[in-house]
Design a protein around this motif. Structure first.
Motif, PDB file in Angstrom:
ATOM      1  N   ASN A  67      53.929  36.239  41.449  1.00  0.00           N
ATOM      2  CA  ASN A  67      53.076  37.377  41.792  1.00  0.00           C
ATOM      3  C   ASN A  67      51.849  36.990  42.607  1.00  0.00           C
ATOM      4  O   ASN A  67      50.760  37.515  42.384  1.00  0.00           O
ATOM      5  CB  ASN A  67      52.589  38.103  40.539  1.00  0.00           C
ATOM      6  CG  ASN A  67      53.715  38.794  39.817  1.00  0.00           C
ATOM      7  OD1 ASN A  67      54.755  39.041  40.411  1.00  0.00           O
ATOM      8  ND2 ASN A  67      53.516  39.085  38.549  1.00  0.00           N
ATOM      9  N   LEU A  68      52.029  36.076  43.549  1.00  0.00           N
ATOM     10  CA  LEU A  68      50.897  35.740  44.414  1.00  0.00           C
ATOM     11  C   LEU A  68      50.701  36.883  45.403  1.00  0.00           C
ATOM     12  O   LEU A  68      51.652  37.543  45.794  1.00  0.00           O
ATOM     13  CB  LEU A  68      51.177  34.445  45.167  1.00  0.00           C
ATOM     14  CG  LEU A  68      51.503  33.238  44.289  1.00  0.00           C
ATOM     15  CD1 LEU A  68      51.806  32.026  45.148  1.00  0.00           C
ATOM     16  CD2 LEU A  68      50.353  32.937  43.344  1.00  0.00           C
ATOM     17  N   LEU A  69      49.442  37.116  45.788  1.00  0.00           N
ATOM     18  CA  LEU A  69      49.178  38.176  46.750  1.00  0.00           C
ATOM     19  C   LEU A  69      49.551  37.660  48.140  1.00  0.00           C
ATOM     20  O   LEU A  69      48.983  36.674  48.609  1.00  0.00           O
ATOM     21  CB  LEU A  69      47.700  38.582  46.702  1.00  0.00           C
ATOM     22  CG  LEU A  69      47.247  39.095  45.325  1.00  0.00           C
ATOM     23  CD1 LEU A  69      45.747  39.394  45.323  1.00  0.00           C
ATOM     24  CD2 LEU A  69      48.030  40.326  44.920  1.00  0.00           C
ATOM     25  N   PRO A  70      50.528  38.321  48.802  1.00  0.00           N
ATOM     26  CA  PRO A  70      51.066  37.766  50.047  1.00  0.00           C
ATOM     27  C   PRO A  70      50.060  37.705  51.194  1.00  0.00           C
ATOM     28  O   PRO A  70      50.263  36.954  52.141  1.00  0.00           O
ATOM     29  CB  PRO A  70      52.226  38.716  50.403  1.00  0.00           C
ATOM     30  CG  PRO A  70      52.045  39.923  49.566  1.00  0.00           C
ATOM     31  CD  PRO A  70      51.241  39.529  48.371  1.00  0.00           C
ATOM     32  N   TRP A  71      48.990  38.511  51.098  1.00  0.00           N
ATOM     33  CA  TRP A  71      48.020  38.520  52.198  1.00  0.00           C
ATOM     34  C   TRP A  71      46.907  37.503  52.008  1.00  0.00           C
ATOM     35  O   TRP A  71      45.988  37.414  52.798  1.00  0.00           O
ATOM     36  CB  TRP A  71      47.417  39.914  52.361  1.00  0.00           C
ATOM     37  CG  TRP A  71      46.904  40.488  51.076  1.00  0.00           C
ATOM     38  CD1 TRP A  71      45.677  40.302  50.536  1.00  0.00           C
ATOM     39  CD2 TRP A  71      47.626  41.319  50.171  1.00  0.00           C
ATOM     40  NE1 TRP A  71      45.593  40.961  49.346  1.00  0.00           N
ATOM     41  CE2 TRP A  71      46.769  41.603  49.100  1.00  0.00           C
ATOM     42  CE3 TRP A  71      48.919  41.839  50.170  1.00  0.00           C
ATOM     43  CZ2 TRP A  71      47.173  42.387  48.029  1.00  0.00           C
ATOM     44  CZ3 TRP A  71      49.306  42.625  49.100  1.00  0.00           C
ATOM     45  CH2 TRP A  71      48.443  42.898  48.051  1.00  0.00           C
TER      46      TRP A  71
ATOM     47  N   PHE B 230      41.294  34.071  43.378  1.00  0.00           N
ATOM     48  CA  PHE B 230      41.284  35.520  43.132  1.00  0.00           C
ATOM     49  C   PHE B 230      40.648  35.888  41.785  1.00  0.00           C
ATOM     50  O   PHE B 230      39.795  36.779  41.732  1.00  0.00           O
ATOM     51  CB  PHE B 230      42.728  36.064  43.249  1.00  0.00           C
ATOM     52  CG  PHE B 230      42.841  37.541  43.046  1.00  0.00           C
ATOM     53  CD1 PHE B 230      42.146  38.419  43.856  1.00  0.00           C
ATOM     54  CD2 PHE B 230      43.650  38.066  42.043  1.00  0.00           C
ATOM     55  CE1 PHE B 230      42.259  39.794  43.688  1.00  0.00           C
ATOM     56  CE2 PHE B 230      43.765  39.432  41.859  1.00  0.00           C
ATOM     57  CZ  PHE B 230      43.074  40.298  42.682  1.00  0.00           C
TER      58      PHE B 230
ATOM     59  N   TYR C 172      50.433  30.525  53.485  1.00  0.00           N
ATOM     60  CA  TYR C 172      50.651  31.805  52.828  1.00  0.00           C
ATOM     61  C   TYR C 172      51.817  31.667  51.836  1.00  0.00           C
ATOM     62  O   TYR C 172      52.702  30.836  52.029  1.00  0.00           O
ATOM     63  CB  TYR C 172      50.940  32.902  53.858  1.00  0.00           C
ATOM     64  CG  TYR C 172      49.682  33.350  54.545  1.00  0.00           C
ATOM     65  CD1 TYR C 172      48.811  34.229  53.926  1.00  0.00           C
ATOM     66  CD2 TYR C 172      49.342  32.851  55.799  1.00  0.00           C
ATOM     67  CE1 TYR C 172      47.638  34.616  54.536  1.00  0.00           C
ATOM     68  CE2 TYR C 172      48.154  33.235  56.422  1.00  0.00           C
ATOM     69  CZ  TYR C 172      47.311  34.118  55.783  1.00  0.00           C
ATOM     70  OH  TYR C 172      46.137  34.494  56.386  1.00  0.00           O
TER      71      TYR C 172
ATOM     72  N   ARG D   4      54.560  33.141  51.283  1.00  0.00           N
ATOM     73  CA  ARG D   4      55.947  33.183  51.744  1.00  0.00           C
ATOM     74  C   ARG D   4      56.382  31.859  52.381  1.00  0.00           C
ATOM     75  O   ARG D   4      57.568  31.642  52.606  1.00  0.00           O
ATOM     76  CB  ARG D   4      56.158  34.328  52.733  1.00  0.00           C
ATOM     77  CG  ARG D   4      55.362  34.203  54.003  1.00  0.00           C
ATOM     78  CD  ARG D   4      55.711  35.298  55.003  1.00  0.00           C
ATOM     79  NE  ARG D   4      54.742  35.374  56.065  1.00  0.00           N
ATOM     80  CZ  ARG D   4      54.696  34.555  57.116  1.00  0.00           C
ATOM     81  NH1 ARG D   4      55.576  33.587  57.233  1.00  0.00           N
ATOM     82  NH2 ARG D   4      53.758  34.699  58.031  1.00  0.00           N
TER      83      ARG D   4
ATOM     84  N   ARG E 114      46.167  29.230  39.402  1.00  0.00           N
ATOM     85  CA  ARG E 114      45.386  30.469  39.367  1.00  0.00           C
ATOM     86  C   ARG E 114      44.980  30.816  37.931  1.00  0.00           C
ATOM     87  O   ARG E 114      43.838  31.181  37.676  1.00  0.00           O
ATOM     88  CB  ARG E 114      46.202  31.613  39.977  1.00  0.00           C
ATOM     89  CG  ARG E 114      45.452  32.943  39.991  1.00  0.00           C
ATOM     90  CD  ARG E 114      46.268  34.031  40.639  1.00  0.00           C
ATOM     91  NE  ARG E 114      47.538  34.221  39.939  1.00  0.00           N
ATOM     92  CZ  ARG E 114      48.487  35.068  40.337  1.00  0.00           C
ATOM     93  NH1 ARG E 114      48.331  35.768  41.422  1.00  0.00           N
ATOM     94  NH2 ARG E 114      49.609  35.177  39.642  1.00  0.00           N
TER      95      ARG E 114
END
Lengths: 271, 248
Positions: A87-91, A100, A132, A134, A148
Motif C-alpha cells: 500500500n505505498l502511495l504511488p505518487w 509519510f 517510485y 512501481r 514506513r
C-alpha cells in the motif's frame, strides 16, 4: 509495563451483504513487552479482524483490548501496522513514502530523516530513495512498508500476513530479515499468518484460533533456540511443532464439521 | 515488436495515407476532393487570411478553456471533498455525460446574443463538463487501502484529502484537461458556424458556400494541427508533473 498487548474476550460481528458475520468470539491474548507472538488459524477465522480491531479503526463489539495499558479505541502513534499489500502511495517516491507517517503526525521531518535512512539501509534499500513504488519488486515494496511502519519508532508492530503476497523464496528471506529487525529494535510484535511454518519459525508463542467465529483453541510455546540457527526449518524438532499445530487446526475444523457449525470460507473479512 | 519494425509500419501507414488521398483525388473517387498539393497551395496563397482566422479561433478556444478549467478544477476539488455534493450531483453528472455539448450552441446564442461572450461561454461550459465529469468518475475510485493506511496513522479528513484523495484523482483530472484542450478547438470552431464574421469556423462555412473544398480541407488541417499542439502541450506537462503515473 510487562504486558504490552492485552486482549480480553473480544468479539466482533460485522454486517456483510449476506447478513451479519460472527467473526470473533471471546478471543483472549496477552503479549509481553518485546515478545513475538503469532496468531494462526484456518483462513477466514477472524485473524485479520482481530488485528484490525487492535488498530482502533474497526473496534470490537464486545470485550476489551489494551495496548500499553490504554484501551484501544482509536489509532495510536505507538503502533505500527503492516498489511498484506505494501500500500505505498504511488505518487510518492520511497523516501517520501517512509516519511509519510511523520508528515501525518505533524512531526518535524528533519528529525527523522537520519533514522529513516538507517532503516532503509538495514533493509538494503539505500539508493532507492528517489524511486517510485512501481519501479520496485513486491518484496522491495514490502520492505519499504516495514520501514514506513518503523519510521516513527512505535513500540508495537501489528502485522497482517505481511509476506502472504510474495513468492516462497522472497517470503523466507523476509522472515529472516524481520527477525533481524526484531532483534535490533526489540519491538513487541503480533503477527497474523495462515502459514504455520512461518509462525513457528518467527514467534515465541503461537495462538491458534478456531474456524469462524474465531476463538481460543490453543497456545503453543515455541521451544526453539534464539536466534534461530540456520537450517532450523530442516530439523526434526521444528517439523514436530509445526505438525502438532497443524493437527490442532485440523481437529478444530473436524469438530466444527461434526457439530454442523463449520462455515466454508466464502468471503473475506475487511476489504 | 522491435522498434525498427514499428517505425517501418508507421512510415508505411503514413505513405499509404498520402497515396490513397492523392489517388482518390486524382481519379475523382470522392466528389470535389482536392489533392494534397492543391491544399498546400491554398494554404500558402491564403496565408494571411488563414493565420488571422486561426488567431481568432485560438483566442476563443484558449479563453474558454481557461475559464472552463478554472471552474472545472475548482468544482472537482470541491466534489472530492464533499460526499454530500457527490450524492446530490450524481444524477446530473450521469445525465450530462450523455449531453452532446454541441447541441447547446443555439441555446447559448439565444442567451447571450450573437456576441463574443456567447462563443467563449460555450467553449468554457463544454470544457468545464469534460474536466468535472472526469474528476467525478475518479473520486469513487480512490483506493480505500490508501485511505485506511493513512487513517491507521491518525490522519484527519483534511490530511487524507490533501495527501491521498487529491493525488489519486490527479491523473484522471489531467486526462480530463487533455480532452478539454482538444475539445476547446472543436467547440470554438462549432460556435463560429452560427453568425460569426471571423475565425476558422466562419471560414469553413464561407468556403463551403463557394464550393471551395480545397480551402475547406486546408482549414480542417489547420484546426487538427492546433488541437494536436494543445494535446501535445498538456501531455508534456503531464509527463513533467506526473512522472509517477506515466508508464515506463
Amino acid at each position: 509495563m510487562d504486558e504490552v498487548i492485552v486482549v480480553e474476550k473480544v468479539s466482533k460481528v460485522y454486517a456483510s451483504e449476506r447478513g451479519p458475520v460472527h467473526a470473533i468470539d471471546r478471543f483472549s491474548m496477552k503479549v509481553k513487552e518485546g515478545d513475538f507472538v503469532a496468531i494462526v488459524g484456518p483462513s477466514g477465522c477472524g485473524k485479520t479482524t482481530l488485528l484490525w480491531g487492535l488498530t482502533g479503526l474497526h473496534p470490537f463489539n464486545g470485550g476489551k483490548a489494551y495496548i500499553l495499558g490504554e484501551e484501544v479505541d482509536k489509532p495510536r502513534k505507538d503502533v505500527g501496522i503492516i498489511f498484506q499489500q505494501a500500500n505505498l502511495l504511488p505518487w510518492r517516491n520511497i523516501l517520501q513514502n517512509v516519511l509519510f507517517p511523520i508528515e501525518i503526525m505533524k512531526e518535524n521531518i528533519a528529525d527523522y530523516e537520519e533514522r529513516v535512512k538507517d532503516l532503509l539501509d538495514s533493509v538494503e534499500l539505500t539508493g532507492f530513495e528517489n524511486h517510485y513504488p512501481r519501479e520496485l519488486s513486491g518484496g522491495m515494496q514490502q520492505r519499504v512498508s516495514i520501514v514506513r511502519a518503523l519510521s516513527y519508532d512505535p513500540k508495537v508492530l501489528l502485522m497482517d500476513e505481511p509476506f502472504g503476497a510474495l513468492d516462497a523464496y522472497t517470503r523466507d528471506e523476509m522472515d529472516t530479515l524481520l527477525l533481524g529487525i526484531w532483534k535490533k529494535t526489540k519491538k513487541t510484535i503480533a503477527f497474523v499468518t495462515h502459514r504455520i511454518e512461518e509462525a513457528v519459525y518467527l514467534a515465541n508463542k503461537v495462538y491458534v484460533m478456531t474456524p469462524r467465529p474465531g476463538t481460543n483453541s490453543a497456545v503453543f510455546d515455541i521451544d526453539l533456540p534464539r536466534p534461530r540457527p540456520e537450517g532450523i526449518t530442516m530439523e526434526q524438532k521444528y517439523f514436530e511443532i509445526v505438525a502438532e499445530i497443524k493437527k490442532r487446526i485440523v481437529k478444530d475444523v473436524e469438530k466444527q464439521k461434526e457439530e454442523g457449525v463449520y462455515q466454508s470460507q466464502a468471503y473475506s473479512t475487511v476489504t | 515488436m522491435t522498434r525498427v519494425r514499428s517505425l517501418l509500419l508507421i512510415a508505411f501507414s503514413l505513405l499509404s495515407f498520402v497515396f490513397l488521398w492523392n489517388v482518390s483525388s486524382y481519379f475523382k473517387l470522392i466528389p470535389y476532393f482536392p489533392g494534397m498539393p492543391s491544399v498546400f497551395r491554398v494554404i500558402l496563397k491564403n496565408y494571411e487570411f488563414l493565420a488571422s482566422a486561426a488567431v481568432v479561433t485560438t483566442r476563443r478556444a484558449m479563453l474558454g478553456l481557461s475559464l472552463g478549467l478554472l471552474a472545472g478544477v475548482t468544482g472537482a476539488l470541491f466534489l472530492a471533498w464533499s460526499s454530500v455534493a457527490n450524492a446530490v450531483l450524481d444524477p446530473y453528472i450521469s445525465l450530462t455525460k450523455s449531453t452532446p455539448s454541441m447541441a447547446l450552441i443555439p441555446v447559448f446564442i439565444l442567451w447571450f446574443g450573437l456576441v463574443e461572450t456567447a462563443r467563449i461561454a460555450f467553449v468554457a461550459v463544454a470544457c468545464f463538463f469534460v474536466v468535472f465529469v472526469s474528476a467525478a468518475e475518479a473520486i469513487p475510485n480512490v483506493p480505500k487501502v490508501y485511505q485506511w493506511s493513512a487513517s491507521t496513522l491518525g490522519a484527519s479528513k483534511g490530511d487524507i484529502y490533501r495527501s491521498v484523495v487529491l493525488a489519486s484523482i490527479l491523473p484522471h483530472l489531467f486526462g480530463g484537461i487533455r480532452n478539454a484542450a482538444t475539445l476547446s478547438f472543436a467547440a470554438a470552431v462549432a460556435s463560429e458556424f452560427i453568425g460569426a464574421q471571423d475565425g476558422l469556423g466562419y471560414a469553413l462555412i464561407h468556403f463551403g458556400i463557394n464550393y471551395r473544398l480545397d480551402k475547406m480541407i486546408a482549414v480542417v488541417a489547420i484546426i487538427t494541427l492546433l488541437a494536436a499542439v494543445a494535446d501535445l502541450t498538456i501531455n508534456i506537462l503531464r509527463r513533467t508533473f506526473l512522472r509517477w503515473a506515466v508508464e515506463k
